[in-house]
Design a protein around this motif. Structure first.
Motif, PDB file in Angstrom:
ATOM      1  N   GLN A   1       9.754 -93.514  -3.628  1.00  0.00           N
ATOM      2  CA  GLN A   1       8.389 -93.365  -3.106  1.00  0.00           C
ATOM      3  C   GLN A   1       8.408 -92.690  -1.742  1.00  0.00           C
ATOM      4  OE1 GLN A   1       5.265 -95.861  -3.649  1.00  0.00           O
ATOM      5  NE2 GLN A   1       5.854 -96.379  -5.715  1.00  0.00           N
ATOM      6  N   HIS A   2       9.447 -92.958  -0.948  1.00  0.00           N
ATOM      7  CA  HIS A   2       9.523 -92.411   0.412  1.00  0.00           C
ATOM      8  C   HIS A   2       9.939 -90.939   0.413  1.00  0.00           C
ATOM      9  CE1 HIS A   2      10.122 -92.530   4.783  1.00  0.00           C
ATOM     10  NE2 HIS A   2      11.221 -91.813   4.576  1.00  0.00           N
ATOM     11  N   TYR A   3      10.976 -90.591  -0.339  1.00  0.00           N
ATOM     12  CA  TYR A   3      11.543 -89.239  -0.271  1.00  0.00           C
ATOM     13  C   TYR A   3      10.984 -88.300  -1.341  1.00  0.00           C
ATOM     14  CZ  TYR A   3      15.013 -91.071   3.007  1.00  0.00           C
ATOM     15  OH  TYR A   3      15.629 -91.633   4.087  1.00  0.00           O
ATOM     16  N   GLY A   4      10.609 -88.839  -2.492  1.00  0.00           N
ATOM     17  CA  GLY A   4      10.143 -87.988  -3.575  1.00  0.00           C
ATOM     18  C   GLY A   4      11.253 -87.104  -4.121  1.00  0.00           C
ATOM     19  N   ASP A   5      10.927 -86.320  -5.123  1.00  0.00           N
ATOM     20  CA  ASP A   5      11.938 -85.466  -5.747  1.00  0.00           C
ATOM     21  C   ASP A   5      12.529 -84.463  -4.764  1.00  0.00           C
ATOM     22  OD1 ASP A   5      11.975 -86.450  -8.440  1.00  0.00           O
ATOM     23  OD2 ASP A   5      10.019 -85.544  -8.747  1.00  0.00           O
ATOM     24  N   ALA A   6      11.674 -83.880  -3.918  1.00  0.00           N
ATOM     25  CA  ALA A   6      12.153 -82.864  -2.975  1.00  0.00           C
ATOM     26  C   ALA A   6      13.152 -83.456  -1.986  1.00  0.00           C
ATOM     27  CB  ALA A   6      10.977 -82.240  -2.233  1.00  0.00           C
ATOM     28  N   GLY A   7      12.835 -84.623  -1.427  1.00  0.00           N
ATOM     29  CA  GLY A   7      13.738 -85.250  -0.466  1.00  0.00           C
ATOM     30  C   GLY A   7      15.029 -85.723  -1.110  1.00  0.00           C
ATOM     31  N   ILE A   8      14.927 -86.234  -2.340  1.00  0.00           N
ATOM     32  CA  ILE A   8      16.119 -86.665  -3.073  1.00  0.00           C
ATOM     33  C   ILE A   8      17.076 -85.491  -3.241  1.00  0.00           C
ATOM     34  CG2 ILE A   8      16.960 -87.451  -5.320  1.00  0.00           C
ATOM     35  CD1 ILE A   8      15.641 -89.698  -3.741  1.00  0.00           C
ATOM     36  N   GLN A   9      16.527 -84.347  -3.639  1.00  0.00           N
ATOM     37  CA  GLN A   9      17.346 -83.148  -3.828  1.00  0.00           C
ATOM     38  C   GLN A   9      17.903 -82.658  -2.491  1.00  0.00           C
ATOM     39  OE1 GLN A   9      17.947 -81.262  -6.690  1.00  0.00           O
ATOM     40  NE2 GLN A   9      16.808 -82.562  -8.102  1.00  0.00           N
ATOM     41  N   GLN A  10      17.053 -82.623  -1.471  1.00  0.00           N
ATOM     42  CA  GLN A  10      17.451 -82.093  -0.165  1.00  0.00           C
ATOM     43  C   GLN A  10      18.634 -82.843   0.421  1.00  0.00           C
ATOM     44  OE1 GLN A  10      14.351 -82.313   2.782  1.00  0.00           O
ATOM     45  NE2 GLN A  10      15.709 -81.753   4.469  1.00  0.00           N
ATOM     46  N   HIS A  11      18.641 -84.151   0.285  1.00  0.00           N
ATOM     47  CA  HIS A  11      19.672 -84.977   0.920  1.00  0.00           C
ATOM     48  C   HIS A  11      20.823 -85.338  -0.021  1.00  0.00           C
ATOM     49  CE1 HIS A  11      17.315 -85.313   4.535  1.00  0.00           C
ATOM     50  NE2 HIS A  11      16.281 -85.781   3.857  1.00  0.00           N
ATOM     51  N   GLY A  12      20.792 -84.819  -1.238  1.00  0.00           N
ATOM     52  CA  GLY A  12      21.890 -85.078  -2.163  1.00  0.00           C
ATOM     53  C   GLY A  12      21.921 -86.493  -2.701  1.00  0.00           C
ATOM     54  N   LEU A  13      20.793 -87.173  -2.704  1.00  0.00           N
ATOM     55  CA  LEU A  13      20.754 -88.543  -3.215  1.00  0.00           C
ATOM     56  C   LEU A  13      20.814 -88.576  -4.742  1.00  0.00           C
ATOM     57  CD1 LEU A  13      18.081 -90.084  -0.814  1.00  0.00           C
ATOM     58  CD2 LEU A  13      20.567 -89.982  -0.542  1.00  0.00           C
ATOM     59  N   ASN A  14      20.759 -87.420  -5.337  1.00  0.00           N
ATOM     60  CA  ASN A  14      20.932 -87.321  -6.795  1.00  0.00           C
ATOM     61  C   ASN A  14      22.386 -87.061  -7.184  1.00  0.00           C
ATOM     62  OD1 ASN A  14      20.912 -84.734  -5.667  1.00  0.00           O
ATOM     63  ND2 ASN A  14      20.161 -83.797  -7.544  1.00  0.00           N
ATOM     64  N   ARG A  15      23.275 -86.967  -6.203  1.00  0.00           N
ATOM     65  CA  ARG A  15      24.693 -86.715  -6.465  1.00  0.00           C
ATOM     66  C   ARG A  15      25.414 -88.058  -6.556  1.00  0.00           C
ATOM     67  NH1 ARG A  15      25.527 -81.221  -4.736  1.00  0.00           N
ATOM     68  NH2 ARG A  15      27.767 -81.501  -5.092  1.00  0.00           N
ATOM     69  N   TYR A  16      25.698 -88.456  -7.763  1.00  0.00           N
ATOM     70  CA  TYR A  16      26.142 -89.819  -8.070  1.00  0.00           C
ATOM     71  C   TYR A  16      27.660 -89.892  -8.130  1.00  0.00           C
ATOM     72  CZ  TYR A  16      26.261 -94.179 -10.852  1.00  0.00           C
ATOM     73  OH  TYR A  16      26.476 -95.441 -11.326  1.00  0.00           O
ATOM     74  N   GLY A  17      28.223 -90.929  -7.487  1.00  0.00           N
ATOM     75  CA  GLY A  17      29.664 -91.112  -7.475  1.00  0.00           C
ATOM     76  C   GLY A  17      30.158 -92.275  -8.310  1.00  0.00           C
ATOM     77  N   GLY A  18      29.240 -93.004  -8.963  1.00  0.00           N
ATOM     78  CA  GLY A  18      29.654 -94.089  -9.845  1.00  0.00           C
ATOM     79  C   GLY A  18      29.390 -95.464  -9.261  1.00  0.00           C
ATOM     80  N   SER A  19      29.453 -96.466 -10.133  1.00  0.00           N
ATOM     81  CA  SER A  19      29.221 -97.850  -9.716  1.00  0.00           C
ATOM     82  C   SER A  19      30.356 -98.739 -10.249  1.00  0.00           C
ATOM     83  CB  SER A  19      27.853 -98.331 -10.195  1.00  0.00           C
ATOM     84  OG  SER A  19      27.707 -98.137 -11.597  1.00  0.00           O
ATOM     85  N   TYR A  20      30.151 -99.369 -11.409  1.00  0.00           N
ATOM     86  CA  TYR A  20      31.188-100.271 -11.926  1.00  0.00           C
ATOM     87  C   TYR A  20      32.463 -99.495 -12.271  1.00  0.00           C
ATOM     88  CZ  TYR A  20      33.800-103.304 -15.048  1.00  0.00           C
ATOM     89  OH  TYR A  20      34.793-104.032 -15.634  1.00  0.00           O
ATOM     90  N   ASN A  21      33.584-100.043 -11.806  1.00  0.00           N
ATOM     91  CA  ASN A  21      34.886 -99.457 -12.110  1.00  0.00           C
ATOM     92  C   ASN A  21      35.925-100.571 -11.965  1.00  0.00           C
ATOM     93  OD1 ASN A  21      37.222 -97.961 -12.420  1.00  0.00           O
ATOM     94  ND2 ASN A  21      36.623 -96.343 -10.999  1.00  0.00           N
ATOM     95  N   HIS A  22      36.557-100.939 -13.071  1.00  0.00           N
ATOM     96  CA  HIS A  22      37.514-102.043 -13.068  1.00  0.00           C
ATOM     97  C   HIS A  22      38.848-101.541 -12.504  1.00  0.00           C
ATOM     98  CE1 HIS A  22      38.967-105.974 -14.274  1.00  0.00           C
ATOM     99  NE2 HIS A  22      40.017-105.424 -14.848  1.00  0.00           N
ATOM    100  N   ARG A  23      38.916-101.515 -11.157  1.00  0.00           N
ATOM    101  CA  ARG A  23      40.106-100.960 -10.512  1.00  0.00           C
ATOM    102  C   ARG A  23      40.407-101.720  -9.220  1.00  0.00           C
ATOM    103  NH1 ARG A  23      38.838 -98.200  -5.919  1.00  0.00           N
ATOM    104  NH2 ARG A  23      36.781 -97.197  -5.722  1.00  0.00           N
ATOM    105  N   LYS A  24      41.643-101.519  -8.728  1.00  0.00           N
ATOM    106  CA  LYS A  24      42.055-102.085  -7.443  1.00  0.00           C
ATOM    107  C   LYS A  24      41.588-101.168  -6.303  1.00  0.00           C
ATOM    108  CE  LYS A  24      44.186-105.523  -9.398  1.00  0.00           C
ATOM    109  NZ  LYS A  24      45.641-105.682  -9.392  1.00  0.00           N
ATOM    110  N   LYS A  25      41.615-101.695  -5.090  1.00  0.00           N
ATOM    111  CA  LYS A  25      41.287-100.888  -3.920  1.00  0.00           C
ATOM    112  C   LYS A  25      42.280 -99.753  -3.779  1.00  0.00           C
ATOM    113  CE  LYS A  25      39.053-104.273  -0.901  1.00  0.00           C
ATOM    114  NZ  LYS A  25      39.128-104.973   0.405  1.00  0.00           N
ATOM    115  N   ARG A  26      41.820 -98.647  -3.240  1.00  0.00           N
ATOM    116  CA  ARG A  26      42.721 -97.528  -2.985  1.00  0.00           C
ATOM    117  C   ARG A  26      43.849 -97.983  -2.062  1.00  0.00           C
ATOM    118  NH1 ARG A  26      37.585 -95.044  -2.400  1.00  0.00           N
ATOM    119  NH2 ARG A  26      37.104 -93.547  -4.049  1.00  0.00           N
ATOM    120  N   GLY A  27      45.072 -97.713  -2.455  1.00  0.00           N
ATOM    121  CA  GLY A  27      46.224 -98.053  -1.633  1.00  0.00           C
ATOM    122  C   GLY A  27      46.684 -99.492  -1.760  1.00  0.00           C
ATOM    123  N   SER A  28      46.071-100.276  -2.658  1.00  0.00           N
ATOM    124  CA  SER A  28      46.470-101.674  -2.823  1.00  0.00           C
ATOM    125  C   SER A  28      46.874-101.930  -4.269  1.00  0.00           C
ATOM    126  CB  SER A  28      45.330-102.617  -2.441  1.00  0.00           C
ATOM    127  OG  SER A  28      45.676-103.956  -2.725  1.00  0.00           O
TER     128      SER A  28
END
Length: 274
Positions: A180-207
């Motif tokens: 509601q705050h950013y709208g489609d234009a703001g989402i695109q402008q700031h890269g909030l549509n560039r998704y890096g993932g959520s659930y991942n059954h893995r250990k911490k990097r380097g551990s």
């Protein structure tokens, strides 16, 4: 004085009409004459009346300090002595003169400290007690109001985010508020549509032993290509002041931004405290 700092002085003095030589970081007769004239024209701002007795190296530092002062940067006394404050001011001056603005400073950021859902601390015992153990948690799929593109493969899109069932209502609230705050234009402008993932059954990097918060389904990564693990606020795109509302929406729900709390891993937000 670093060669890069002398280049900065030469470039700035050239733009002011004091210097006509090359921007090469070398102190020749033209540089020395330009620095002397600049100091002479601004002698009232120097910390010592007898600045003409300073050696050339100290005069060059004083010129750098004056240039920073004239751009409203806190440089301390203009004394020609090169310390940490002068070095910091030179870095900011370089950003200002080459990019037109100073990058976001971590010291300017104040996260919202709220935890309405009583999210646990990020340690395995508390996470297990609150969310269950990795590998046996209950996930739900929350629909994002805008189309997401995998940051490493922009041709792959989704609207669904896999998240722990305890977080579904909170996540929906944040995403709706942000949209509601950013709208489609703001989402695109700031890269909030560039998704890096959520659930991942893995250990911490380097551990080899410690689980990542992604393994509980309580973390999401956003725009990782422009917010890499070691990048700080002066480089990470999600540190932009225009995105304060984005982060505050998460923080009001109790989520933690590692960027805004630790100035690293600006892609990452999690429903666990530190």
């Amino acid at each position: 004085m670093k060669q890069s700092e002398l280049k900065l002085v030469q470039s700035a003095l050239k733009s002011k009409g004091y210097y006509s030589g090359g921007v090469d970081g070398l102190s020749g007769p033209k540089t020395r004459a330009a620095v002397h004239q600049f100091l002479s024209d601004n002698s009232g701002q120097l910390s010592a009346e007898h600045w003409t007795d300073w050696n050339n190296a100290r005069k060059r530092v004083a010129a750098l300090q004056l240039l920073a002062l004239h751009n409203q940067l806190d440089v301390g006394p203009v004394d020609g002595l090169h310390g940490p404050q002068t070095e910091s001011a030179a870095t900011l001056l370089q950003q200002l003169l080459t990019q037109g603005a100073i990058a976001r400073q971590f010291s300017d950021i104040t996260p919202v400290r709220e935890n309405p859902h009583q999210f646990p601390l990020e340690n395995e015992a508390e996470l297990n007690a609150f969310y269950g153990q990795p590998g046996s948690i209950e996930l739900v799929r929350v629909e994002c109001p805008w189309l997401l593109r995998l940051d490493w493969d922009l041709s792959t899109t989704t609207r669904m985010i896999a998240i722990h069932e305890k977080l579904s209502d909170s996540l929906v609230k944040v995403l709706d508020e942000v949209y509601q705050h950013y709208g489609d234009a703001g989402i695109q402008q700031h890269g909030l549509n560039r998704y890096g993932g959520s659930y991942n059954h893995r250990k911490k990097r380097g551990s080899a032993t410690a689980w990542s918060t992604h393994a509980w389904g309580i973390a999401i990564d956003w725009f990782p290509s422009q917010n890499k693990l070691s990048w700080r606020s002066d480089r990470a795109s999600l540190a932009d002041p225009a995105l304060d509302f984005w982060w505050q929406s998460w923080e009001r729900e109790g989520w933690l931004s590692l960027g805004r709390s630790e100035d690293r891993d600006w892609m990452h937000v999690q429903a666990a405290k530190r």
